[in-house]
Design a protein around this motif. Sequence first.
Motif, short mmCIF file in Angstrom:
data_model
loop_
_atom_site.label_atom_id
_atom_site.label_comp_id
_atom_site.label_asym_id
_atom_site.label_seq_id
_atom_site.Cartn_x
_atom_site.Cartn_y
_atom_site.Cartn_z
N GLY A 52 1.06 -1.17 0.11
CA GLY A 52 0.05 0.06 -0.09
C GLY A 52 0.84 1.43 0.20
N ASN A 62 -9.86 6.14 5.42
CA ASN A 62 -10.84 5.23 4.53
C ASN A 62 -12.22 6.12 4.97
N VAL A 64 -14.94 5.51 3.65
CA VAL A 64 -16.06 4.51 3.42
C VAL A 64 -16.54 4.02 5.05
N ALA A 66 -16.80 1.69 8.03
CA ALA A 66 -15.94 0.70 8.48
C ALA A 66 -16.99 -0.63 8.25
N GLU A 83 -9.05 -12.51 3.65
CA GLU A 83 -9.67 -11.86 4.23
C GLU A 83 -8.40 -10.49 4.74
N LYS A 86 -7.43 -8.67 1.52
CA LYS A 86 -8.45 -7.67 1.31
C LYS A 86 -8.33 -6.49 2.10
N ALA A 87 -8.14 -6.75 3.43
CA ALA A 87 -7.86 -5.57 4.37
C ALA A 87 -6.64 -4.96 4.00
N ASN A 89 -5.35 -4.20 1.21
CA ASN A 89 -5.85 -3.41 -0.01
C ASN A 89 -6.61 -2.24 0.37
N ASP A 90 -7.54 -2.51 1.45
CA ASP A 90 -8.20 -1.33 1.86
C ASP A 90 -7.51 -0.45 3.06
N GLN A 91 -6.24 -0.83 3.17
CA GLN A 91 -5.45 -0.17 4.24
C GLN A 91 -5.99 -0.23 5.63
N ARG A 92 -6.67 -1.45 5.83
CA ARG A 92 -7.28 -1.52 7.21
C ARG A 92 -6.34 -2.31 7.98
N ASN A 100 -9.37 -6.39 10.41
CA ASN A 100 -8.28 -5.70 9.92
C ASN A 100 -7.32 -6.84 9.83
#
Length: 335
Positions: A52, A62, A64, A66, A83, A86-87, A89-92, A100
């Motif tokens: 990232g 983000n 969006v 949570a 998962e 995926k987190a 990629n979303d910077q979680r 997270n």
Amino acid sequence: MDTRIKLEARRRARGAVRPVTLAALAIIVVLAVASWFLVIQPHEEMVLSDAGGHPSSPVTTNTVQAPPPANVEAMGTDQLLAEARKAMNDQRYLAPAGNNAFEFYLKALEREPGNPVATDALRETFPFAASAAEQQINAGNFNEAQREIDLLAKADPANYTLTILRSKLDAQRKVADKAQQDAADQARQQQLAAQKAAEEKAAADKAAQEQATQVAATTTRPAGPATTQKPASTPNQTAQVAPVQSSSTPAVLIRSVQPRYPTQAQRARTEGFVVLSFTVKPDGHTADIKVVEAQPRHVFERAAIDAVDRWEFKPATRNGEPVDSTVTNRINFKL
């Protein structure tokens, strides 16, 4: 003659070796530089791109909403890793709680100790996650920052970055407590000034009332010589003095400390309250702190008691002397 020829041949051979050695060294240097630009650097850029960005780059927030906490207990290792990616990629990295990348990777390691994908990902992602925790500290979200630091410690407890983050969090908390104490002191000064003004007004009103009573008594006194006739009186007539009522003031909070939100309750998104009863001593400190009611039980009591134990009061008074007083207070815990 043959010996001289041999020595001369050896000197020429050594002279020829030196240029060959320099050329070999130059070729090695060129190959090393080429491998850096063609192999190592592209690999690092690919890793950073997957993670990232660069550790020095600020972690974007983000906007969006949570996602809700995931049911990690029902996931297998492959699903946890999916998962986690995926987190990422979303910077979680560390938030929200329960959904997270770090929690997914840690759970995968719990299911499969030594999993190379989870181990490498936690190591490479640690700088980005630490940056996210630092942003929570800078934003004043101390409870969330503490949760994220605890999560980082599970991944790499010996990392020196944790010492820096904890020191910064403690310093920011002290600054916030100092600001809160200054605000409480200012409110106390305003309250004391208002109380003093009220007392001065009451004293002035009392003096005016006494003066008016004296003037009324003087104007109603009859003029001329006094007669021998005495006014009628009732037996045992004596002067009645109004009983002096003791004045008292309640205890006034002058310094409060916000309780720390329990980490487990915050992870579970649990809210509640605690009602405490305690004694304010003549020196303004609290004692005999007892839990009157708590909802839910055994979750927030300890945090509430620790906070009230650090509160300071202007003690209650009776006839101007500080005395013990009992205070009941409700502390709410909301996210």
